[in-house]
Design a protein around this motif. Structure first.
Motif, PDB file in Angstrom:
ATOM      1  N   TYR A 139      11.000  -9.030  23.341  1.00  0.00           N
ATOM      2  CA  TYR A 139      11.340  -8.494  22.448  1.00  0.00           C
ATOM      3  C   TYR A 139      11.398  -8.702  20.330  1.00  0.00           C
ATOM      4  O   TYR A 139      11.393  -7.868  19.547  1.00  0.00           O
ATOM      5  N   ARG A 140      11.934  -9.479  19.826  1.00  0.00           N
ATOM      6  CA  ARG A 140      11.901 -10.181  18.965  1.00  0.00           C
ATOM      7  C   ARG A 140      10.879 -10.109  18.504  1.00  0.00           C
ATOM      8  O   ARG A 140      10.521  -9.483  17.244  1.00  0.00           O
ATOM      9  N   GLN A 141       9.380 -10.760  18.818  1.00  0.00           N
ATOM     10  CA  GLN A 141       8.343 -10.289  18.605  1.00  0.00           C
ATOM     11  C   GLN A 141       7.849  -9.151  18.107  1.00  0.00           C
ATOM     12  O   GLN A 141       7.186  -9.317  16.868  1.00  0.00           O
ATOM     13  N   ALA A 142       8.091  -8.324  19.191  1.00  0.00           N
ATOM     14  CA  ALA A 142       7.915  -7.112  18.757  1.00  0.00           C
ATOM     15  C   ALA A 142       8.608  -6.128  17.683  1.00  0.00           C
ATOM     16  O   ALA A 142       8.305  -5.335  16.833  1.00  0.00           O
ATOM     17  N   VAL A 143       9.477  -6.243  17.417  1.00  0.00           N
ATOM     18  CA  VAL A 143      10.575  -6.226  16.548  1.00  0.00           C
ATOM     19  C   VAL A 143      10.056  -6.933  15.672  1.00  0.00           C
ATOM     20  O   VAL A 143      10.607  -5.986  14.420  1.00  0.00           O
ATOM     21  N   ARG A 144       9.526  -8.019  14.966  1.00  0.00           N
ATOM     22  CA  ARG A 144       9.402  -8.494  13.387  1.00  0.00           C
ATOM     23  C   ARG A 144       8.229  -7.957  13.609  1.00  0.00           C
ATOM     24  O   ARG A 144       7.787  -7.814  11.920  1.00  0.00           O
ATOM     25  N   SER A 145       7.377  -7.633  14.903  1.00  0.00           N
ATOM     26  CA  SER A 145       6.057  -6.579  14.254  1.00  0.00           C
ATOM     27  C   SER A 145       6.180  -5.565  13.272  1.00  0.00           C
ATOM     28  O   SER A 145       5.885  -5.141  12.892  1.00  0.00           O
ATOM     29  N   LEU A 146       6.674  -4.609  14.043  1.00  0.00           N
ATOM     30  CA  LEU A 146       8.107  -3.360  14.283  1.00  0.00           C
ATOM     31  C   LEU A 146       8.060  -3.209  12.044  1.00  0.00           C
ATOM     32  O   LEU A 146       8.125  -2.461  11.211  1.00  0.00           O
ATOM     33  N   LEU A 147       8.848  -4.334  12.278  1.00  0.00           N
ATOM     34  CA  LEU A 147       9.004  -4.800  10.992  1.00  0.00           C
ATOM     35  C   LEU A 147       8.094  -4.914   9.746  1.00  0.00           C
ATOM     36  O   LEU A 147       8.722  -4.370   8.360  1.00  0.00           O
ATOM     37  N   ARG A 148       7.256  -5.645   9.935  1.00  0.00           N
ATOM     38  CA  ARG A 148       6.367  -6.359   8.798  1.00  0.00           C
ATOM     39  C   ARG A 148       5.575  -4.912   9.111  1.00  0.00           C
ATOM     40  O   ARG A 148       5.128  -4.634   7.862  1.00  0.00           O
ATOM     41  N   ASP A 149       5.131  -3.842   9.699  1.00  0.00           N
ATOM     42  CA  ASP A 149       4.429  -3.147  10.553  1.00  0.00           C
ATOM     43  C   ASP A 149       4.828  -1.795   8.711  1.00  0.00           C
ATOM     44  O   ASP A 149       4.781  -1.302   8.036  1.00  0.00           O
ATOM     45  N   GLN A 150       6.530  -2.095   8.929  1.00  0.00           N
ATOM     46  CA  GLN A 150       6.817  -0.750   8.239  1.00  0.00           C
ATOM     47  C   GLN A 150       6.860  -1.249   7.065  1.00  0.00           C
ATOM     48  O   GLN A 150       6.831  -0.592   5.944  1.00  0.00           O
ATOM     49  N   ILE A 151       7.480  -2.487   6.491  1.00  0.00           N
ATOM     50  CA  ILE A 151       7.204  -3.114   5.234  1.00  0.00           C
ATOM     51  C   ILE A 151       5.861  -2.956   4.780  1.00  0.00           C
ATOM     52  O   ILE A 151       5.653  -2.689   3.561  1.00  0.00           O
ATOM     53  N   LEU A 152       4.557  -2.900   5.357  1.00  0.00           N
ATOM     54  CA  LEU A 152       3.321  -3.121   4.856  1.00  0.00           C
ATOM     55  C   LEU A 152       2.987  -1.971   5.336  1.00  0.00           C
ATOM     56  O   LEU A 152       2.419  -1.128   3.876  1.00  0.00           O
ATOM     57  N   ASP A 153       3.397  -0.740   5.733  1.00  0.00           N
ATOM     58  CA  ASP A 153       3.354   0.619   5.365  1.00  0.00           C
ATOM     59  C   ASP A 153       3.762   1.255   4.422  1.00  0.00           C
ATOM     60  O   ASP A 153       3.327   1.696   3.041  1.00  0.00           O
ATOM     61  N   ALA A 154       4.877   0.970   3.606  1.00  0.00           N
ATOM     62  CA  ALA A 154       6.271   0.725   2.545  1.00  0.00           C
ATOM     63  C   ALA A 154       5.046   0.415   1.463  1.00  0.00           C
ATOM     64  O   ALA A 154       5.277   1.404  -0.086  1.00  0.00           O
ATOM     65  N   ALA A 155       5.055  -0.747   1.212  1.00  0.00           N
ATOM     66  CA  ALA A 155       3.779  -1.331   0.065  1.00  0.00           C
ATOM     67  C   ALA A 155       2.645  -0.332  -0.021  1.00  0.00           C
ATOM     68  O   ALA A 155       1.821  -0.258  -1.482  1.00  0.00           O
ATOM     69  N   TYR A 156       1.802   0.386   1.157  1.00  0.00           N
ATOM     70  CA  TYR A 156       0.407   0.446   1.152  1.00  0.00           C
ATOM     71  C   TYR A 156       0.754   1.829   0.404  1.00  0.00           C
ATOM     72  O   TYR A 156      -0.223   2.776  -0.403  1.00  0.00           O
ATOM     73  N   GLU A 157       1.765   2.876   0.446  1.00  0.00           N
ATOM     74  CA  GLU A 157       2.462   3.674   0.186  1.00  0.00           C
ATOM     75  C   GLU A 157       2.307   3.834  -1.355  1.00  0.00           C
ATOM     76  O   GLU A 157       2.115   4.105  -2.432  1.00  0.00           O
ATOM     77  N   GLN A 158       2.616   2.761  -2.039  1.00  0.00           N
ATOM     78  CA  GLN A 158       3.260   2.586  -3.008  1.00  0.00           C
ATOM     79  C   GLN A 158       2.178   1.829  -3.745  1.00  0.00           C
ATOM     80  O   GLN A 158       1.759   2.447  -4.536  1.00  0.00           O
ATOM     81  N   VAL A 159       1.250   1.275  -3.351  1.00  0.00           N
ATOM     82  CA  VAL A 159      -0.025   1.154  -3.779  1.00  0.00           C
ATOM     83  C   VAL A 159      -1.261   2.522  -4.078  1.00  0.00           C
ATOM     84  O   VAL A 159      -1.381   2.303  -5.158  1.00  0.00           O
ATOM     85  N   THR A 160      -0.863   2.757  -3.369  1.00  0.00           N
ATOM     86  CA  THR A 160      -1.985   4.229  -3.397  1.00  0.00           C
ATOM     87  C   THR A 160      -2.050   5.191  -4.173  1.00  0.00           C
ATOM     88  O   THR A 160      -2.102   5.791  -4.766  1.00  0.00           O
ATOM     89  N   ALA A 161      -0.587   5.241  -4.306  1.00  0.00           N
ATOM     90  CA  ALA A 161       0.744   6.372  -5.106  1.00  0.00           C
ATOM     91  C   ALA A 161       0.559   5.441  -6.423  1.00  0.00           C
ATOM     92  O   ALA A 161       0.563   6.516  -7.003  1.00  0.00           O
ATOM     93  N   SER A 162       0.648   4.364  -6.678  1.00  0.00           N
ATOM     94  CA  SER A 162       1.264   3.992  -7.968  1.00  0.00           C
ATOM     95  C   SER A 162      -0.175   3.106  -8.532  1.00  0.00           C
ATOM     96  O   SER A 162      -0.053   2.281  -9.829  1.00  0.00           O
ATOM     97  N   GLY A 163      -0.951   2.518  -8.031  1.00  0.00           N
ATOM     98  CA  GLY A 163      -1.688   1.362  -8.162  1.00  0.00           C
ATOM     99  C   GLY A 163      -0.616  -0.655  -7.821  1.00  0.00           C
ATOM    100  O   GLY A 163       0.764   0.100  -7.759  1.00  0.00           O
ATOM    101  N   TRP A 164      -1.343  -1.128  -8.041  1.00  0.00           N
ATOM    102  CA  TRP A 164      -0.993  -2.531  -8.047  1.00  0.00           C
ATOM    103  C   TRP A 164       0.231  -2.814  -8.701  1.00  0.00           C
ATOM    104  O   TRP A 164       0.923  -3.907  -8.637  1.00  0.00           O
ATOM    105  N   SER A 165      -0.204  -2.985  -9.767  1.00  0.00           N
ATOM    106  CA  SER A 165       0.961  -3.713 -11.006  1.00  0.00           C
ATOM    107  C   SER A 165       1.513  -2.693 -10.641  1.00  0.00           C
ATOM    108  O   SER A 165       3.189  -3.520 -11.280  1.00  0.00           O
ATOM    109  N   LYS A 166       2.008  -2.083 -10.270  1.00  0.00           N
ATOM    110  CA  LYS A 166       3.655  -1.341  -9.934  1.00  0.00           C
ATOM    111  C   LYS A 166       4.127  -1.260  -8.381  1.00  0.00           C
ATOM    112  O   LYS A 166       5.417  -1.583  -8.709  1.00  0.00           O
ATOM    113  N   LEU A 167       3.829  -2.252  -8.215  1.00  0.00           N
ATOM    114  CA  LEU A 167       4.623  -2.540  -6.330  1.00  0.00           C
ATOM    115  C   LEU A 167       5.528  -4.060  -7.043  1.00  0.00           C
ATOM    116  O   LEU A 167       4.798  -4.403  -7.574  1.00  0.00           O
ATOM    117  N   THR A 168       6.284  -3.643  -6.215  1.00  0.00           N
ATOM    118  CA  THR A 168       8.116  -4.385  -6.562  1.00  0.00           C
ATOM    119  C   THR A 168       8.271  -4.292  -5.043  1.00  0.00           C
ATOM    120  O   THR A 168       8.440  -3.175  -4.163  1.00  0.00           O
TER     121      THR A 168
END
Length: 200
Positions: free
Chosen positions: A4-33
């Motif tokens: 269960y904890r592994q599944a939750v951590r995997s979901l959290l990691r995907d959630q963070i990566l999805d957010a990073a993907y959104e920011q990079v594709t919208a504003s570029g890597w240099s703007k990612l924070t």
């Protein structure tokens, strides 16, 4: 760690990566924070640091590219499976898939556009100069696949052919010179000659 904890951590990691993907594709890597990623993901900055470490931006960039590389590998495997009867056809199909997909991939488009515009090209290094995740992942997968599908190709020729197809394909993603179909055909012919050096 429980399943269960592994599944939750995997979901959290995907959630963070999805957010990073959104920011990079919208504003570029240099703007990612980290602050921007945490805001979009709906988590604290500390959560991002806990998941990716103190050098979170670089770790997130690596994880983003690894995730895209894995998705590409799955697509390549499907193309190869459909053309196992002939190495040239398999190479043409696999390279064509990669080049067409790269043209439409928001992350790759964002990275290449930024680099061509003279902006921060840090993320581009994962496609061009860092040996992993793209080169090593692709080489390892393709070498194992080719050994199974085309056992008549000797190990040295196979290794050279895999190196050739990976490097040429990545080169044409970064700097295309013709249509995906024309390029795929050319790379397939080169790869086949390397794999079968005595075939003329």
């Amino acid at each position: 760690m429980t399943r269960y904890r592994q599944a939750v951590r995997s979901l959290l990691r995907d959630q963070i990566l999805d957010a990073a993907y959104e920011q990079v594709t919208a504003s570029g890597w240099s703007k990612l924070t980290v602050a921007g990623v945490s805001r979009i993901a709906g988590v604290s900055r500390q959560t991002v640091y806990n998941e990716f470490g103190s050098n979170s931006k670089d770790a997130v960039g690596l994880a983003l590219v690894e995730r895209e590389a894995e998705r590409f590998m799955l697509g390549i495997a499907r193309e190869l499976d459909a053309h196992r009867d002939a190495l040239a056809d398999a190479a043409r199909a696999g390279v064509g898939f990669v080049l067409r997909s790269a043209t439409d991939n928001p992350l790759i488009k964002s990275v290449l556009t930024a680099a061509r515009g003279g902006e921060d090209d840090e993320l581009l290094a994962y496609l061009t100069t860092r040996p992993e995740p793209v080169f090593e992942t692709a080489r390892s997968m393709l070498d194992a696949y080719a050994a199974d599908a085309w056992p008549e190709v000797d190990a040295d020729s196979r290794s050279l052919a895999v190196e050739t197809i990976v490097r040429l394909t990545v080169s044409h993603i970064v700097q295309p010179t013709a249509s995906p179909e024309e390029t795929a055909d050319r790379i397939a012919r080169i790869t086949t000659r390397v794999a079968y050096p005595g075939a003329g």
